[in-house]
Structure formats: structure tokens, C-alpha cells
Design a protein around this motif. Structure first.
Motif, PDB file in Angstrom:
ATOM      1  N   ARG A  31       0.896  -1.181   0.157  1.00 21.14           N
ATOM      2  CA  ARG A  31       0.032   0.059  -0.024  1.00 21.14           C
ATOM      3  C   ARG A  31       0.875   1.186   0.035  1.00 21.14           C
ATOM      4  O   ARG A  31       0.556   2.398  -0.696  1.00 21.14           O
ATOM      5  N   ASN A  32       1.821   1.285   0.794  1.00 15.36           N
ATOM      6  CA  ASN A  32       2.957   2.251   0.588  1.00 15.36           C
ATOM      7  C   ASN A  32       3.508   2.706  -0.610  1.00 15.36           C
ATOM      8  O   ASN A  32       3.683   3.659  -0.973  1.00 15.36           O
ATOM      9  N   CYS A  33       3.744   1.620  -1.244  1.00 18.68           N
ATOM     10  CA  CYS A  33       4.218   1.529  -2.736  1.00 18.68           C
ATOM     11  C   CYS A  33       3.247   2.262  -3.643  1.00 18.68           C
ATOM     12  O   CYS A  33       3.787   3.246  -4.253  1.00 18.68           O
ATOM     13  N   TYR A  34       1.999   1.935  -3.608  1.00 19.56           N
ATOM     14  CA  TYR A  34       0.823   2.675  -4.389  1.00 19.56           C
ATOM     15  C   TYR A  34       0.770   4.205  -3.986  1.00 19.56           C
ATOM     16  O   TYR A  34       0.730   4.983  -4.800  1.00 19.56           O
ATOM     17  N   GLU A  35       0.973   4.333  -2.507  1.00 16.51           N
ATOM     18  CA  GLU A  35       0.711   5.929  -2.414  1.00 16.51           C
ATOM     19  C   GLU A  35       1.920   6.472  -2.800  1.00 16.51           C
ATOM     20  O   GLU A  35       1.480   7.806  -3.142  1.00 16.51           O
ATOM     21  N   ARG A  36       3.038   6.247  -2.514  1.00 15.61           N
ATOM     22  CA  ARG A  36       4.246   6.960  -3.127  1.00 15.61           C
ATOM     23  C   ARG A  36       4.133   7.121  -4.573  1.00 15.61           C
ATOM     24  O   ARG A  36       4.308   8.307  -5.165  1.00 15.61           O
ATOM     25  N   ALA A  37       3.589   6.055  -5.259  1.00 20.15           N
ATOM     26  CA  ALA A  37       3.353   6.309  -6.954  1.00 20.15           C
ATOM     27  C   ALA A  37       2.526   7.202  -7.091  1.00 20.15           C
ATOM     28  O   ALA A  37       2.591   7.918  -8.027  1.00 20.15           O
ATOM     29  N   VAL A  38       1.509   7.262  -6.368  1.00 22.57           N
ATOM     30  CA  VAL A  38       0.391   8.517  -6.528  1.00 22.57           C
ATOM     31  C   VAL A  38       0.945   9.578  -6.289  1.00 22.57           C
ATOM     32  O   VAL A  38       0.520  10.583  -7.317  1.00 22.57           O
ATOM     33  N   ASN A  39       1.615   9.834  -5.288  1.00 21.82           N
ATOM     34  CA  ASN A  39       2.016  11.181  -5.164  1.00 21.82           C
ATOM     35  C   ASN A  39       3.330  11.847  -6.227  1.00 21.82           C
ATOM     36  O   ASN A  39       3.148  12.839  -6.613  1.00 21.82           O
ATOM     37  N   LYS A  40       3.797  10.855  -6.687  1.00 22.81           N
ATOM     38  CA  LYS A  40       4.867  11.088  -7.785  1.00 22.81           C
ATOM     39  C   LYS A  40       4.194  10.900  -9.193  1.00 22.81           C
ATOM     40  O   LYS A  40       4.869  12.120  -9.886  1.00 22.81           O
ATOM     41  N   LEU A  41       3.543  10.232  -9.528  1.00 21.36           N
ATOM     42  CA  LEU A  41       2.871  10.097 -10.957  1.00 21.36           C
ATOM     43  C   LEU A  41       1.331  10.244 -11.018  1.00 21.36           C
ATOM     44  O   LEU A  41       0.733   9.746 -11.997  1.00 21.36           O
ATOM     45  N   GLY A  42       0.938  10.895 -10.080  1.00 22.55           N
ATOM     46  CA  GLY A  42      -0.683  11.299  -9.904  1.00 22.55           C
ATOM     47  C   GLY A  42      -0.982  11.864 -11.602  1.00 22.55           C
ATOM     48  O   GLY A  42      -2.203  11.545 -11.748  1.00 22.55           O
ATOM     49  N   ASP A  43      -0.037  12.962 -11.972  1.00 24.28           N
ATOM     50  CA  ASP A  43      -0.673  13.495 -13.084  1.00 24.28           C
ATOM     51  C   ASP A  43       0.066  12.939 -14.534  1.00 24.28           C
ATOM     52  O   ASP A  43       0.004  13.590 -15.397  1.00 24.28           O
ATOM     53  N   ASP A  44       0.673  11.868 -14.333  1.00 20.97           N
ATOM     54  CA  ASP A  44       1.196  11.211 -15.659  1.00 20.97           C
ATOM     55  C   ASP A  44      -0.011  10.821 -16.614  1.00 20.97           C
ATOM     56  O   ASP A  44      -1.062  10.512 -16.075  1.00 20.97           O
ATOM     57  N   GLU A  45       0.779  10.551 -17.836  1.00 17.67           N
ATOM     58  CA  GLU A  45      -0.173  10.155 -18.639  1.00 17.67           C
ATOM     59  C   GLU A  45      -0.598   8.634 -18.565  1.00 17.67           C
ATOM     60  O   GLU A  45      -1.714   8.253 -18.877  1.00 17.67           O
TER      61      GLU A  45
END
Length: 459
Positions: free
Chosen positions: A245-259
Motif C-alpha cells: 500500500r505504501n508503494c502505491y501511495e508513493r506512486a500516486v504522489n509522484k505519478l498522479g498527473d502522468d499519462e
């Protein structure tokens, strides 16, 4: 000779007719009927092949003593050297020469041929591969290591060289050396497959913590959605739900606006669904639908509707269906922003939901699409959007100031010097009368008479 010709009249010059070459006349075919036995071209070729004499090959030479063997080797080496002198650039000649020396068990000479070939073109990684295979096949392990080291230093971007080198060390059971080679390779930041091979290597030896560290470096080197999803699945496979879950949350913070953010949110929601956290999954879907542009959220809407049908109540299902219809309208107005009928349907959908901010946003986007030409027939449908907008603000939202501002903006946008709309003038004046502002109503009607002095039928 001349006297002889004069005395004998028969010895004169030959005439042109006598000197012509007479060719035989072509014979005519008397019988043109087909023969009873027909011969095909295939039959002719087959008979020619059957009657062909066997190829004459030189007899095999049998070497009986060392002197003959030395002569044979000298002759073959001279042939190879002469050939190399002519076509030095041809790598296949070098390969044949080296393999012949290998067949003669003269490994030093074969090694020398490989080295000379690499001097011609060291950028050809196939030469390095064949050279290393020669050393490994004949169990010269240290020589093979030297070849691989040299090759990876000169051609560090050729992944096959690294894979072969690591494979050799792993077969020999030298795990520490294979790990060192991986570390050298990772300094060059290879593609995702190289990092994943390193992770699989560590997992083969149950080094989970090392694999986790490599994953951290992997997502730093390749900050992509697919890399983070792999990292989360790795943690999930090892039973570390909190880490996943922590991995997904970090990914959303970094790549939430990615294509590719849609793929990330779908994977995150499915992860929470597997963990029986339906409310978390619903929040993720709603957050994603609010932040991802409608043109890139088609798959997300499908997943959300399927999720609500499985876990949601009636209200949740209706919200999901409304979201899907909203997505369809967004797609249609994106393709043709001047299709006012679609805008009307979209506005009715938002009004049925009752979210004022969304309603006003759709109205503002709709009226921003001016008709293509200043002709009244193009503006008639467009003006009704303004009428619906002011009626909504006055009756539903009950915002008097905003209603007045919309009336004023609408009257400014109409090109009154070419045409006008009496309905808008009258509605604006009647609105001011309802607000007991008679002076404003007089000004509006006076402006209407001054700017569009026509009969009501033609206004």
C-alpha cells in the motif's frame, strides 16, 4: 593478272547476286495435329537430371605422418592469410579461420585470430560472443572472464554480453561474482528488463531484502507506472500488505498527473479490493475520476461501474452510471464543441445531479463555444443556452447578482449591428422589474430600441 582477265572474258569481277549468302528456307510443318504422346517441361528436366553425370570430387586426403600434417596446416594457413589480405573486412572469414585453428587444437593460434579480428571491428558484439564461447567451450574460464570483462568495458550498452557473463558465473556457482557483475551493469542504468533480471537473480537465492533494495533503486532509475506496480506486486506476493500500500501511495504522489496514471489508479483500487477494503477502493476510484482528464479515463469508468455493481448500493450504482454518461458527453463535446444539443443533454444531466459547481462549469464551457459565423440562424440554438443559464441562476441558484452579470455578458456578445434577439432584451428588463429596479429596466429597454430599432417579429 590484268592481261589474263583481258584475254579471258569469263574471268571478270563477281556480281552482287553471286556473292550473296544463300540461307536455307524454313521448312513448313505439314502436319499440325498434336502428337499422341505429349512431353512436358518437367519431364525434360527430370530426364536431364537422371542422365547427368555424377559430380567428380577430389579424393579425400589421408594424412599419415607429422610431415604431411605440417604441410597441410601450412597450406591452409596460407590460404586463410591470403583471403584475409584480400577481404580483411569480411568477418565470416575470420570466424572460419579461428574455428579451423580450434579444430586443429591450436588454441593459442585460434586466440590470436580472434584478437586480430577484434582489431578490425571491436564494435561487433557477435565477435565477442563467439570469442567467449570458444574460451568457455574449451574450459578456459579465466580467459573467458578476461574476454567478458573487456567486452563489457567496450560495449556496456549491449545487454547480451552482460547476460552471458552473468550466466557463466552462475553456472560455475560463483554467486558473489555474478552479483558484482550485476552491480557493474546497474551503474549504466539499463532498461527495465536488466533490473528485473537482477531482482530475479536475488530471489533465486531467497535474498528478499536485497531484492527490495534493488526495487527501490529500480523505481528511482525508471520512475514509471509499470515499475511501481511491479514493486507493489512484489511486496504483495511476499505478504507485506502495508509495504505494498505504501508503494502505491508513493506512486500516486509522484505519478498522479502522468499519462499512465489511469493504469496506476486501477491497479491500486484492485489491490484494495483484493484486501477486502471496498471503501478504500471506492475512494481511490472517485479520486481518480476527479483528477484524471476525461479523455484518458475510459477504462477507469468501466472498472468503477463494474465495482459499484458488485459492491455498491443503489445510490452508488447510479453515481457510477452518471459518471459513465458524463464521460460519454465529454468525449462527444471534445470531438465537436459546437454540437449544442449534446451540451443541452450534458447540462440536464448535471442539473439532475444537483452539484451547482459542476452545473455552472458546464454552462460556462458551453457558452464559450461561439457560433462559426455571425448569422442569426447559427445563433438561435446558442442563445437558448444563455436563456437556460440565467433561468437556472435566478430560479434554482437564486443568485441575483450573478444572473444580472450573465444578462449583461450575453447582451454584449450578440452582434447587434447585424441581428439581435428581442427575447433576451425583454427577459433582462423583466428580471429587473421583478427585482423592483425600474430604472435598470428602462435603461435596458431604451438600449434595445436604440441598438435594434426593429419590429418584434424581426428582432
Amino acid at each position: 593478272m590484268a592481261n589474263a582477265r583481258e584475254s579471258d572474258p569469263n574471268l571478270g569481277y563477281l556480281t552482287k547476286k553471286e556473292t550473296e549468302v544463300k540461307l536455307p528456307r524454313p521448312t513448313r510443318v505439314k502436319n499440325k495435329t498434336p502428337a499422341s504422346i505429349q512431353i512436358t517441361a518437367e519431364q525434360i528436366l527430370r530426364e536431364a537430371r537422371e542422365r547427368q553425370e555424377a559430380e567428380i570430387r577430389p579424393p579425400k586426403q589421408k594424412i599419415t605422418d607429422s610431415t604431411e600434417l605440417g604441410d597441410y596446416r601450412l597450406r591452409k594457413r596460407k590460404e586463410f592469410e591470403d583471403l584475409i589480405r584480400r577481404v580483411r573486412w569480411n568477418k565470416s572469414v575470420w570466424v572460419k579461420y579461428a574455428k579451423w585453428e580450434e579444430s586443429q587444437k591450436d588454441f593459442a593460434r585460434a586466440r590470436s585470430v580472434w584478437e586480430r579480428a577484434l582489431e578490425v571491428d571491436y564494435r561487433d558484439h557477435t565477435l565477442w560472443l563467439k570469442y567467449a564461447d570458444f574460451e568457455m567451450k574449451n574450459k578456459f574460464v579465466n580467459h573467458a572472464r578476461n574476454v567478458w570483462d573487456h567486452a563489457t568495458q567496450l560495449l556496456p550498452r549491449v545487454d547480451q554480453l552482460w547476460y552471458k557473463y552473468i550466466h557463466m558465473e552462475e553456472i560455475l556457482g560463483n554467486v558473489a561474482a555474478a552479483r558484482q557483475i550485476f552491480e557493474r551493469w546497474m551503474k549504466w542504468m539499463p532498461d527495465q528488463q536488466g533490473w528485473l533480471s537482477y531482482i530475479k537473480f536475488e530471489l533465486r537465492y531467497n535474498e528478499v531484502e536485497r531484492a527490495r533494495e534493488i526495487f527501490e533503486r529500480f523505481v528511482d532509475c525508471h520512475p514509471k507506472v509499470s515499475a511501481w506496480i511491479r514493486f507493489s506486486k512484489f511486496e504483495m506476493k511476499n505478504g507485506e500488505i502495508a509495504r505494498a500500500r505504501n508503494c502505491y501511495e508513493r506512486a500516486v504522489n509522484k505519478l498522479g498527473d502522468d499519462e499512465e496514471a489511469e493504469e496506476l489508479f486501477v491497479a491500486f483500487a484492485e489491490f484494495e479490493e483484493k484486501c477486502k477494503e471496498t471503501e478504500r477502493a471506492r475512494c481511490i476510484y472517485k479520486f481518480a475520476l476527479d483528477h484524471i482528464p476525461k479523455g484518458r479515463a475510459e477504462e477507469l469508468y468501466k472498472k468503477f461501474v463494474a465495482f459499484e455493481k458488485q459492491y455498491g448500493d443503489r445510490e452508488g450504482i447510479e453515481d457510477a452510471i452518471v459518471g459513465k454518461r458524463r464521460f460519454q458527453y465529454e468525449d462527444e463535446v471534445r470531438k465537436n464543441p459546437l454540437n449544442y444539443d449534446v451540451w443541452f443533454d450534458y447540462i440536464r444531466l448535471e442539473e439532475s445531479c444537483g452539484d451547482r459547481q459542476r452545473i455552472e462549469d458546464v454552462y460556462e464551457r458551453a457558452i464559450a463555444n461561439l457560433p462559426p459565423a455571425q448569422e442569426k440562424r447559427y445563433w438561435q440554438r446558442y442563445i437558448y443556452m444563455w436563456i437556460n443559464y440565467v433561468l437556472y441562476e435566478e430560479l434554482d441558484a437564486q443568485d441575483v447578482d450573478r444572473t444580472r452579470d450573465i444578462y449583461n455578458l450575453c447582451l454584449k456578445m450578440i452582434p447587434h449591428e447585424k441581428f439581435s434577439f428581442a427575447k433576451i432584451w425583454l427577459m433582462a428588463a423583466q428580471f429587473e422589474i421583478r427585482q423592483l429596479n425600474i430604472d435598470r429596466a428602462r435603461k435596458i429597454l431604451g438600449s434595445a430600441i436604440g441598438m435594434a430599432p426593429k419590429d418584434k417579429e424581426t428582432l
